[in-house]
Scaffold this motif. Structure first.
Motif, PDB file in Angstrom:
ATOM      1  N   PRO A  84      -8.829  -2.503  -4.435  1.00 38.78           N
ATOM      2  CA  PRO A  84      -7.679  -2.551  -3.463  1.00 38.78           C
ATOM      3  C   PRO A  84      -6.410  -2.626  -4.532  1.00 38.78           C
ATOM      4  N   SER A  86      -1.996  -3.177  -4.302  1.00 41.32           N
ATOM      5  CA  SER A  86      -1.106  -3.880  -3.648  1.00 41.32           C
ATOM      6  C   SER A  86       0.252  -3.468  -3.872  1.00 41.32           C
ATOM      7  N   GLY A  87       1.085  -3.495  -2.914  1.00 40.29           N
ATOM      8  CA  GLY A  87       2.576  -3.455  -3.008  1.00 40.29           C
ATOM      9  C   GLY A  87       3.164  -1.947  -3.124  1.00 40.29           C
ATOM     10  N   ASP A  93       4.179  -6.514  -0.168  1.00 39.34           N
ATOM     11  CA  ASP A  93       2.799  -5.999  -0.052  1.00 39.34           C
ATOM     12  C   ASP A  93       2.400  -6.096   1.476  1.00 39.34           C
ATOM     13  N   GLN A  95       0.133  -6.291   4.607  1.00 38.72           N
ATOM     14  CA  GLN A  95      -1.190  -6.404   4.867  1.00 38.72           C
ATOM     15  C   GLN A  95      -1.563  -5.813   5.826  1.00 38.72           C
ATOM     16  N   ILE A  98      -3.913  -1.182   4.256  1.00 34.76           N
ATOM     17  CA  ILE A  98      -4.534  -1.575   2.998  1.00 34.76           C
ATOM     18  C   ILE A  98      -4.934  -0.248   2.389  1.00 34.76           C
ATOM     19  N   LYS A 138       3.752   2.064   0.500  1.00 36.11           N
ATOM     20  CA  LYS A 138       2.528   1.748  -0.280  1.00 36.11           C
ATOM     21  C   LYS A 138       1.582   2.813  -0.203  1.00 36.11           C
TER      22      LYS A 138
END
Length: 315
Positions: A84, A86-87, A93, A95, A98, A138
């Protein structure tokens, strides 16, 4: 334990009766095997008949069933070595969306999707799968990263829509979704999207502007929720069943309209009844789509997406 929907009450009653008979048979000398088998056959027929003629509103309820597989379930079963990332490198980030690198059937992929959560705590953590601007930014970052390394992108779509809160609007929700849609269309690698539950509005399209769009048999794909549509047209959400019928949101409808490419069958009674079978079926469909796209170069892949989406709505 399966949670039954309102229209499944007759099925639930039969299953309850079967469970009671089994308990009675286990507790004494009574031979109830024949009666149990008879009721099981009746329940199976009723389940098949019920799911063979679901209305659009009933399919909406199935698509939203809390026990349907979610993004993490698909990743756990289909993706090896998932890493994974992130951000959005700008704010935070999110959630609700994903993504990360992994391997599907030996093929390197970037997998991105909505995660709704499976209990109260995780649903709050993942904001019920409703992405915020930083989630779509993201997604753009990860898609462009995959493009840089020539890695195919797979998206798992399951959202009622992007998060409509004031803070999301303040951070540019509409622009973020538009940028995500644009980024998906511009990729020079194969892109396969799978609508596994709700495909709601721009929140779904931001991850679904793919070369091939797959959709589960009992999923829905719509520009707005049936309740939202009903509130606008009839000033009451109680008209949601009528709105669902009019909006043509089922997999069969949108396939006929050329919005999606493939309807993926679900186990009898929906993906929530046999999640492993449903996930494996979808995995095979995704790998098949990626195989079909593997012979196309970057220019052809972009042109393919352009033709696909410009053709929608043409007479």
């Amino acid at each position: 334990m399966i949670s039954y929907l309102d229209f499944e009450k007759p099925i639930a009653e039969l299953q309850t009766r079967i469970a009671e008979l089994r308990e009675t048979a286990d507790g004494g000398p009574a031979n109830l095997d024949a009666e149990i088998r008879k009721l099981e056959q009746k329940a199976d027929r009723l389940l098949r008949d019920t799911y063979g003629k679901l209305t659009p509103w009933q399919k909406t309820q199935v698509a939203r069933h809390q026990q349907r597989p979610h993004f993490k379930d698909y990743v756990a079963r289909l993706v090896d070595d998932f890493l994974p990332l992130s951000g959005d490198r700008a704010f935070s980030d999110d959630q609700a969306i994903i993504g990360g690198f992994g391997r599907m059937n030996g093929r390197r992929v970037m997998v991105i999707g909505h995660e709704k959560g499976n209990d109260t705590a995780s649903r709050l953590k993942h904001n019920f799968g409703m992405g915020k601007p930083e989630g779509y930014r993201k997604a753009v970052r990860l898609m462009q990263l995959a493009d840089r390394f020539g890695i195919a992108v797979v998206t798992i779509v399951d959202t009622a829509g992007a998060f409509p809160g004031i803070e999301a609007e303040e951070r540019g929700q509409a622009e973020a979704i538009a940028r995500s849609t644009q980024a998906t269309l511009e990729l020079t690698v194969p892109v396969v999207a799978a609508i596994v539950g709700e495909g709601g509005s721009g929140g779904a399209v931001g991850l679904a502007a793919a070369n091939r769009v797959l959709m589960f048999e009992h999923a829905i794909y719509s520009v707005i929720t049936p309740e939202g549509c009903a509130s606008i047209l009839w000033r009451t959400a109680e008209k949601a069943p009528e709105a669902a019928e009019a909006m043509r949101i089922t997999a069969e409808d949108v396939h006929r309209l050329g919005i999606i490419d493939t309807v993926v069958p679900e186990p009898v009674g929906g993906a929530h009844r046999s999640p492993e079978i449903a996930i494996d079926t979808l995995g095979k469909a995704i790998c098949s789509a990626l195989d079909d796209l593997s012979t196309m170069d970057g220019k052809a892949l972009r042109a393919d997406r352009r033709r696909k989406f410009l053709a929608m709505g043409a007479s």
